[in-house]
Design a protein around this motif. Structure first.
Motif, PDB file in Angstrom:
ATOM      1  N   ASN A 132      42.819 -20.574  50.937  1.00 18.66           N
ATOM      2  CA  ASN A 132      41.422 -20.624  51.357  1.00 18.66           C
ATOM      3  C   ASN A 132      40.921 -22.072  51.339  1.00 18.66           C
ATOM      4  OD1 ASN A 132      39.359 -18.291  51.791  1.00 18.66           O
ATOM      5  ND2 ASN A 132      38.193 -19.861  50.712  1.00 18.66           N
ATOM      6  N   ASP A 133      40.633 -22.615  52.514  1.00 17.47           N
ATOM      7  CA  ASP A 133      39.903 -23.873  52.672  1.00 17.47           C
ATOM      8  C   ASP A 133      40.679 -25.131  52.267  1.00 17.47           C
ATOM      9  OD1 ASP A 133      37.432 -25.141  53.490  1.00 17.47           O
ATOM     10  OD2 ASP A 133      37.096 -25.584  51.375  1.00 17.47           O
ATOM     11  N   ARG A 134      41.432 -25.090  51.182  1.00 15.89           N
ATOM     12  CA  ARG A 134      42.040 -26.302  50.612  1.00 15.89           C
ATOM     13  C   ARG A 134      43.314 -26.686  51.365  1.00 15.89           C
ATOM     14  NH1 ARG A 134      40.810 -27.651  45.197  1.00 15.89           N
ATOM     15  NH2 ARG A 134      42.419 -29.219  45.552  1.00 15.89           N
ATOM     16  N   LEU A 135      43.167 -27.587  52.350  1.00 16.28           N
ATOM     17  CA  LEU A 135      44.327 -28.012  53.126  1.00 16.28           C
ATOM     18  C   LEU A 135      45.327 -28.778  52.271  1.00 16.28           C
ATOM     19  CD1 LEU A 135      42.722 -29.212  56.491  1.00 16.28           C
ATOM     20  CD2 LEU A 135      43.236 -26.898  55.712  1.00 16.28           C
ATOM     21  N   ASP A 136      44.823 -29.505  51.255  1.00 16.53           N
ATOM     22  CA  ASP A 136      45.738 -30.237  50.380  1.00 16.53           C
ATOM     23  C   ASP A 136      46.649 -29.287  49.625  1.00 16.53           C
ATOM     24  OD1 ASP A 136      43.517 -29.274  48.983  1.00 16.53           O
ATOM     25  OD2 ASP A 136      43.483 -30.933  47.552  1.00 16.53           O
ATOM     26  N   GLY A 191      36.312 -21.567  56.190  1.00 18.53           N
ATOM     27  CA  GLY A 191      34.966 -21.034  56.120  1.00 18.53           C
ATOM     28  C   GLY A 191      34.009 -21.850  56.965  1.00 18.53           C
ATOM     29  N   ARG A 192      32.724 -21.553  56.829  1.00 20.34           N
ATOM     30  CA  ARG A 192      31.708 -22.222  57.642  1.00 20.34           C
ATOM     31  C   ARG A 192      31.626 -23.717  57.365  1.00 20.34           C
ATOM     32  NH1 ARG A 192      26.769 -17.788  57.246  1.00 20.34           N
ATOM     33  NH2 ARG A 192      27.375 -16.533  59.072  1.00 20.34           N
ATOM     34  N   ARG A 193      31.945 -24.133  56.135  1.00 15.84           N
ATOM     35  CA  ARG A 193      31.837 -25.544  55.760  1.00 15.84           C
ATOM     36  C   ARG A 193      33.190 -26.248  55.766  1.00 15.84           C
ATOM     37  NH1 ARG A 193      28.399 -25.602  50.317  1.00 15.84           N
ATOM     38  NH2 ARG A 193      29.962 -24.035  49.760  1.00 15.84           N
ATOM     39  N   SER A 194      34.204 -25.600  56.296  1.00 23.23           N
ATOM     40  CA  SER A 194      35.548 -26.184  56.336  1.00 23.23           C
ATOM     41  C   SER A 194      35.681 -27.137  57.521  1.00 23.23           C
ATOM     42  CB  SER A 194      36.596 -25.077  56.451  1.00 23.23           C
ATOM     43  OG  SER A 194      36.560 -24.200  55.354  1.00 23.23           O
ATOM     44  N   VAL A 195      36.833 -27.780  57.605  1.00 18.35           N
ATOM     45  CA  VAL A 195      37.134 -28.641  58.745  1.00 18.35           C
ATOM     46  C   VAL A 195      37.320 -27.780  59.995  1.00 18.35           C
ATOM     47  CG1 VAL A 195      38.245 -30.324  57.242  1.00 18.35           C
ATOM     48  CG2 VAL A 195      39.635 -28.574  58.358  1.00 18.35           C
ATOM     49  N   ALA A 196      37.352 -28.420  61.147  1.00 19.40           N
ATOM     50  CA  ALA A 196      37.540 -27.708  62.407  1.00 19.40           C
ATOM     51  C   ALA A 196      38.957 -27.157  62.511  1.00 19.40           C
ATOM     52  CB  ALA A 196      37.263 -28.650  63.574  1.00 19.40           C
ATOM     53  N   ARG A 215      44.928 -27.700  62.189  1.00 20.72           N
ATOM     54  CA  ARG A 215      46.223 -27.542  62.848  1.00 20.72           C
ATOM     55  C   ARG A 215      46.931 -28.891  63.003  1.00 20.72           C
ATOM     56  NH1 ARG A 215      47.482 -22.988  64.812  1.00 20.72           N
ATOM     57  NH2 ARG A 215      45.406 -22.298  65.444  1.00 20.72           N
ATOM     58  N   ALA A 216      46.160 -29.954  63.244  1.00 23.47           N
ATOM     59  CA  ALA A 216      46.763 -31.278  63.366  1.00 23.47           C
ATOM     60  C   ALA A 216      47.430 -31.711  62.063  1.00 23.47           C
ATOM     61  CB  ALA A 216      45.702 -32.295  63.788  1.00 23.47           C
ATOM     62  N   LEU A 217      46.814 -31.346  60.936  1.00 26.79           N
ATOM     63  CA  LEU A 217      47.367 -31.729  59.640  1.00 26.79           C
ATOM     64  C   LEU A 217      48.523 -30.830  59.229  1.00 26.79           C
ATOM     65  CD1 LEU A 217      47.190 -33.453  57.050  1.00 26.79           C
ATOM     66  CD2 LEU A 217      45.590 -31.753  56.147  1.00 26.79           C
ATOM     67  N   LEU A 218      48.364 -29.521  59.421  1.00 27.13           N
ATOM     68  CA  LEU A 218      49.326 -28.554  58.889  1.00 27.13           C
ATOM     69  C   LEU A 218      50.464 -28.233  59.851  1.00 27.13           C
ATOM     70  CD1 LEU A 218      46.786 -26.098  57.239  1.00 27.13           C
ATOM     71  CD2 LEU A 218      48.101 -27.905  56.132  1.00 27.13           C
ATOM     72  N   GLY A 219      50.281 -28.505  61.132  1.00 27.92           N
ATOM     73  CA  GLY A 219      51.347 -28.256  62.094  1.00 27.92           C
ATOM     74  C   GLY A 219      51.134 -26.971  62.885  1.00 27.92           C
ATOM     75  N   PRO A 220      51.819 -26.837  63.999  1.00 28.49           N
ATOM     76  CA  PRO A 220      51.578 -25.707  64.906  1.00 28.49           C
ATOM     77  C   PRO A 220      52.060 -24.365  64.380  1.00 28.49           C
ATOM     78  CG  PRO A 220      53.429 -27.030  65.664  1.00 28.49           C
ATOM     79  CD  PRO A 220      52.823 -27.779  64.528  1.00 28.49           C
ATOM     80  N   LEU A 243      49.467 -20.480  60.331  1.00 29.18           N
ATOM     81  CA  LEU A 243      48.367 -19.635  60.777  1.00 29.18           C
ATOM     82  C   LEU A 243      47.036 -20.226  60.342  1.00 29.18           C
ATOM     83  CD1 LEU A 243      48.003 -15.861  60.864  1.00 29.18           C
ATOM     84  CD2 LEU A 243      46.390 -17.112  59.431  1.00 29.18           C
ATOM     85  N   VAL A 244      46.077 -20.231  61.256  1.00 35.17           N
ATOM     86  CA  VAL A 244      44.721 -20.682  60.936  1.00 35.17           C
ATOM     87  C   VAL A 244      43.762 -19.529  61.221  1.00 35.17           C
ATOM     88  CG1 VAL A 244      42.888 -22.333  61.413  1.00 35.17           C
ATOM     89  CG2 VAL A 244      45.276 -23.075  61.520  1.00 35.17           C
ATOM     90  N   SER A 245      43.110 -19.027  60.170  1.00 29.59           N
ATOM     91  CA  SER A 245      42.105 -17.976  60.337  1.00 29.59           C
ATOM     92  C   SER A 245      40.732 -18.549  60.011  1.00 29.59           C
ATOM     93  CB  SER A 245      42.412 -16.768  59.446  1.00 29.59           C
ATOM     94  OG  SER A 245      42.304 -17.097  58.074  1.00 29.59           O
ATOM     95  N   VAL A 246      39.706 -17.901  60.557  1.00 33.08           N
ATOM     96  CA  VAL A 246      38.341 -18.391  60.416  1.00 33.08           C
ATOM     97  C   VAL A 246      37.437 -17.257  59.952  1.00 33.08           C
ATOM     98  CG1 VAL A 246      36.356 -19.328  61.673  1.00 33.08           C
ATOM     99  CG2 VAL A 246      38.653 -20.173  62.169  1.00 33.08           C
ATOM    100  N   ALA A 247      36.569 -17.538  58.990  1.00 31.79           N
ATOM    101  CA  ALA A 247      35.600 -16.561  58.511  1.00 31.79           C
ATOM    102  C   ALA A 247      34.492 -16.386  59.550  1.00 31.79           C
ATOM    103  CB  ALA A 247      34.995 -17.022  57.189  1.00 31.79           C
ATOM    104  N   CYS A 248      34.196 -15.132  59.904  1.00 38.47           N
ATOM    105  CA  CYS A 248      33.182 -14.813  60.908  1.00 38.47           C
ATOM    106  C   CYS A 248      32.253 -13.732  60.362  1.00 38.47           C
ATOM    107  CB  CYS A 248      33.825 -14.326  62.200  1.00 38.47           C
ATOM    108  SG  CYS A 248      34.962 -15.517  62.953  1.00 38.47           S
ATOM    109  N   HIS A 249      30.962 -13.845  60.698  1.00 35.81           N
ATOM    110  CA  HIS A 249      29.985 -12.878  60.216  1.00 35.81           C
ATOM    111  C   HIS A 249      29.186 -12.257  61.349  1.00 35.81           C
ATOM    112  CE1 HIS A 249      30.987 -14.099  56.156  1.00 35.81           C
ATOM    113  NE2 HIS A 249      30.911 -15.349  56.566  1.00 35.81           N
ATOM    114  N   SER A 250      29.680 -12.420  62.569  1.00 40.34           N
ATOM    115  CA  SER A 250      29.085 -11.778  63.737  1.00 40.34           C
ATOM    116  C   SER A 250      30.128 -11.753  64.844  1.00 40.34           C
ATOM    117  CB  SER A 250      27.841 -12.536  64.219  1.00 40.34           C
ATOM    118  OG  SER A 250      28.211 -13.776  64.780  1.00 40.34           O
ATOM    119  N   VAL A 251      29.880 -10.933  65.846  1.00 36.04           N
ATOM    120  CA  VAL A 251      30.805 -10.870  66.974  1.00 36.04           C
ATOM    121  C   VAL A 251      30.820 -12.202  67.718  1.00 36.04           C
ATOM    122  CG1 VAL A 251      31.297  -9.720  69.159  1.00 36.04           C
ATOM    123  CG2 VAL A 251      30.568  -8.377  67.181  1.00 36.04           C
ATOM    124  N   ASP A 252      29.665 -12.838  67.851  1.00 44.48           N
ATOM    125  CA  ASP A 252      29.612 -14.136  68.520  1.00 44.48           C
ATOM    126  C   ASP A 252      30.471 -15.170  67.799  1.00 44.48           C
ATOM    127  OD1 ASP A 252      27.958 -13.239  70.531  1.00 44.48           O
ATOM    128  OD2 ASP A 252      26.103 -13.935  69.573  1.00 44.48           O
TER     129      ASP A 252
END
Length: 204
Positions: free
Chosen positions: A73-77, A90-95, A100-105, A108-117
């Motif tokens: 969760n969140d901690r790329l290091d 999460g909402r306050r994480s990096v883009a 993906r640039a740091l961790l490689g292709p 898996l990169v997942s994103v926290a979402c709280h609406s369909v939009d």
């Protein structure tokens, strides 16, 4: 990395590490391809960096032995240090692109979402998975979105140019997980729930 069908999220104040490891060991009865669709997400924001790293190392060993995945969760290091299979933003994480640039292709990169939009924005940003919550009632997380939100997200993703896996979180348990999957979720995630005998139906 394969999208996990079931993700167990750490929160040791509610589910102590020995309990989590015991639940994880129950996956040993599943065939290897089913175990590969299980993940543990290292979260525990209350822990110090050192304690979180130590917990992550133990979970990395446990998931590797099982053939399951580890998501941080969140901690790329920490994701880099642990050789994690994925990272959750999460909402306050990096883009997404920066992670993906740091961790490689292959990570898996997942994103926290709280609406369909927000699910659609995660897809546009290039995320592999959007974690939509809360689906059901869960402590301190606001009004539940309900299964209709999963259904709408799946329909709108199908009409878009890029697919993204849809993960249901928030009040999901062994009884409700199959309903989430039937409604359009590709996987479910939970902190407190013990999936017990439902494992084959969910992860199999």
């Amino acid at each position: 990395m394969q999208i996990p069908t079931l993700t167990l999220i750490t929160q040791t104040a509610d589910v102590p590490e020995p309990v989590l490891l015991a639940r994880l060991s129950a996956f040993g009865a599943l065939p290897p391809d089913a175990r590969a669709r299980v993940a543990v997400q290292l979260r525990d924001p209350e822990l110090s960096g050192a304690a979180l790293h130590a917990l992550g190392r133990r979970l990395r060993d446990a998931t590797a032995a099982l053939g399951a995945s580890l998501v941080v969760n969140d901690r790329l290091d920490l994701a880099l240090l642990l050789g994690a299979d994925g990272v959750h933003l999460g909402r306050r994480s990096v883009a997404v692109a920066d992670a993906r640039a740091l961790l490689g292709p292959g990570v898996l990169v997942s994103v926290a979402c709280h609406s369909v939009d927000e699910v659609l924005r995660a897809a546009e940003a290039g995320a592999d998975a959007a974690v939509l919550s809360p689906i059901f009632t869960t402590p301190d997380k606001g009004p539940p979105l309900g299964l209709p939100a999963l259904r709408e997200a799946r329909a709108r993703l199908a009409a878009g140019p890029r697919g993204v896996a849809l993960i249901a979180l928030g009040g999901v348990d062994a009884a409700s997980a199959p309903r989430c999957l039937a409604t359009g979720a590709d996987g479910v995630a939970a902190i407190r729930a013990d999936f017990g005998g439902a494992l084959p139906a969910i992860a199999g």
